[in-house]
Design an enzyme around this catalytic site. Structure first.
Site, short mmCIF file in Angstrom:
data_model
loop_
_atom_site.label_atom_id
_atom_site.label_comp_id
_atom_site.label_asym_id
_atom_site.label_seq_id
_atom_site.Cartn_x
_atom_site.Cartn_y
_atom_site.Cartn_z
N SER A 170 25.18 33.51 38.03
CA SER A 170 25.32 32.96 39.37
C SER A 170 26.65 33.37 40.01
O SER A 170 26.70 33.73 41.20
CB SER A 170 25.21 31.44 39.31
OG SER A 170 25.50 30.85 40.56
N VAL A 204 39.17 37.19 38.74
CA VAL A 204 38.55 36.99 37.43
C VAL A 204 38.30 35.49 37.26
O VAL A 204 39.14 34.67 37.61
CB VAL A 204 39.41 37.52 36.25
CG1 VAL A 204 39.48 39.04 36.29
CG2 VAL A 204 40.82 36.93 36.25
N LEU A 215 38.05 28.86 40.23
CA LEU A 215 37.10 27.75 40.33
C LEU A 215 37.78 26.39 40.20
O LEU A 215 37.13 25.37 40.10
CB LEU A 215 36.00 27.91 39.28
CG LEU A 215 35.23 29.25 39.36
CD1 LEU A 215 34.17 29.33 38.27
CD2 LEU A 215 34.60 29.43 40.74
N ARG A 271 48.14 25.48 36.55
CA ARG A 271 48.71 26.22 35.43
C ARG A 271 50.24 26.09 35.47
O ARG A 271 50.80 25.62 36.45
CB ARG A 271 48.27 27.68 35.49
CG ARG A 271 46.75 27.88 35.47
CD ARG A 271 46.11 27.33 34.21
NE ARG A 271 44.69 27.68 34.12
CZ ARG A 271 43.90 27.32 33.14
NH1 ARG A 271 44.37 26.58 32.14
NH2 ARG A 271 42.62 27.67 33.13
N TYR A 281 45.14 34.93 23.83
CA TYR A 281 43.86 34.23 23.76
C TYR A 281 43.29 34.25 22.34
O TYR A 281 42.43 33.43 22.02
CB TYR A 281 42.83 34.87 24.70
CG TYR A 281 43.18 34.87 26.16
CD1 TYR A 281 44.21 34.09 26.68
CD2 TYR A 281 42.46 35.67 27.05
CE1 TYR A 281 44.51 34.11 28.02
CE2 TYR A 281 42.76 35.70 28.39
CZ TYR A 281 43.79 34.93 28.88
OH TYR A 281 44.09 34.97 30.22
N ARG A 304 36.47 32.39 34.56
CA ARG A 304 36.07 32.11 33.18
C ARG A 304 34.83 31.23 33.17
O ARG A 304 34.74 30.26 33.91
CB ARG A 304 37.20 31.39 32.45
CG ARG A 304 36.88 31.05 30.99
CD ARG A 304 37.88 30.07 30.43
NE ARG A 304 37.74 28.76 31.07
CZ ARG A 304 38.67 27.81 31.04
NH1 ARG A 304 39.83 28.03 30.44
NH2 ARG A 304 38.47 26.64 31.63
N SER A 305 33.88 31.59 32.33
CA SER A 305 32.73 30.73 32.08
C SER A 305 32.16 31.09 30.72
O SER A 305 32.17 32.26 30.32
CB SER A 305 31.66 30.90 33.16
OG SER A 305 30.54 30.08 32.86
#
EC number: 1.1.1.-
Length: 282
Positions: free
Chosen positions: A246, A235, A197, A273, A57, A237-238
């Site tokens: 939220s 897990v 998500l 993915r 990353y 991601r945001s």
């Protein structure tokens, strides 16, 4: 400095090595260094204690800066990072772990994962052997894998007699990974879901929005709750503080069986993915 009492209490799960891991955490894949720092600080402020990064990353140092700025003691955190594919190998994986620790500014990580099995590279078994050494030296409290199929998982267990604590895999209603979840459970390996998500692709889905409306929750909260109720760790991601807050607020409701079933029926095998059988990147 963070408030002394976090706003969200997140349950933990016990791994097969007796270490404990929060059930829900923040991932920082594909975030810039600035985005990573802001996201990690926002997550820590509302009670998140699991931060999931990776050498690939390029933001381990940003995670380190955010943790330092938070003032939260290291012992209260659960930090995961991952071995990049070019660093697979018995000695190379140990060196890579140490390099990640340097970037993170830490003496150990709580969980060190092989990022991809990368079968074309042919090094994941040797890499696992090196990670066993890193755990033995105290550089990683727990070790595990990402994106492993049953074949990959059985290979490292059969050849090293050491079972991963975690297998982190793409898992969402379009790809519910029913067989892989069963395989992980048979090996006493925790399934940890990523991309829960669905990269936003289901946010307007009529089934999901109807369920969300019934509970007074967001579609994202329902997606996370569905995943947790399957028995998975998760897990997500945001980069946005309001979404992060939220998304951690998912422990005050439970989806009914008929709503879980409706979500399960969305499965169509869509993979967002790469295919771990052939992918040699990351």
């Amino acid at each position: 400095m963070m408030p002394s009492t976090p706003r969200t209490s997140i349950p933990s799960i016990t791994l097969n090595d007796e270490n404990t891991m929060p059930l829900l955490g923040l991932g920082v894949a594909e975030l810039s260094e600035d985005e990573t720092e802001r996201a990690v600080l926002a997550a820590l402020e509302i009670g998140c204690r699991l931060i999931d990064t990776a050498a690939a990353y390029g933001n381990e140092a940003a995670v380190s800066r955010a943790i330092a700025a938070s003032g939260i003691p290291r012992a209260q955190l659960f930090v995961t990072t991952k071995l990049a594919t070019p660093d697979q190998g018995f000695t190379k994986s140990q060196d890579a772990c140490n390099a990640s620790l340097d970037r993170l500014g830490m003496d150990y990580v709580d969980l060190y994962l092989i990022h991809w099995p990368a079968p074309p590279v042919g090094q994941y078994v040797d890499a696992w052997g090196g990670m066993i050494q890193s755990r033995g030296e105290g550089h990683a409290r727990s070790i595990g894998v990402c994106n492993f199929t049953e074949e990959h998982l059985s290979a490292i267990i059969d050849l090293t007699f050491v079972t991963p604590a975690v297998n982190q895999i793409e898992l969402h209603p379009l790809l519910n990974q029913d067989e892989m979840r069963k395989s992980n459970a048979q090996h006493n390996v925790i399934t940890q879901s990523y991309t829960p998500l669905v990269l936003g692709r289901l946010m307007d889905n009529s089934t999901l929005t109807a369920i969300a409306a019934e509970y007074g929750k967001t579609p994202a909260q329902v997606l996370l709750r569905w995943n947790l109720q399957l028995g998975n760790a998760v897990v997500f991601r945001s980069a946005k503080a309001e979404h992060i807050a939220s998304n951690f607020d998912v422990f005050d409701f439970e989806l009914a069986v008929n709503h879980m079933d409706a979500m399960n029926e969305l499965h169509d095998g869509t993979r967002l993915r790469p295919d771990p059988e052939t992918y040699a990147g990351s």
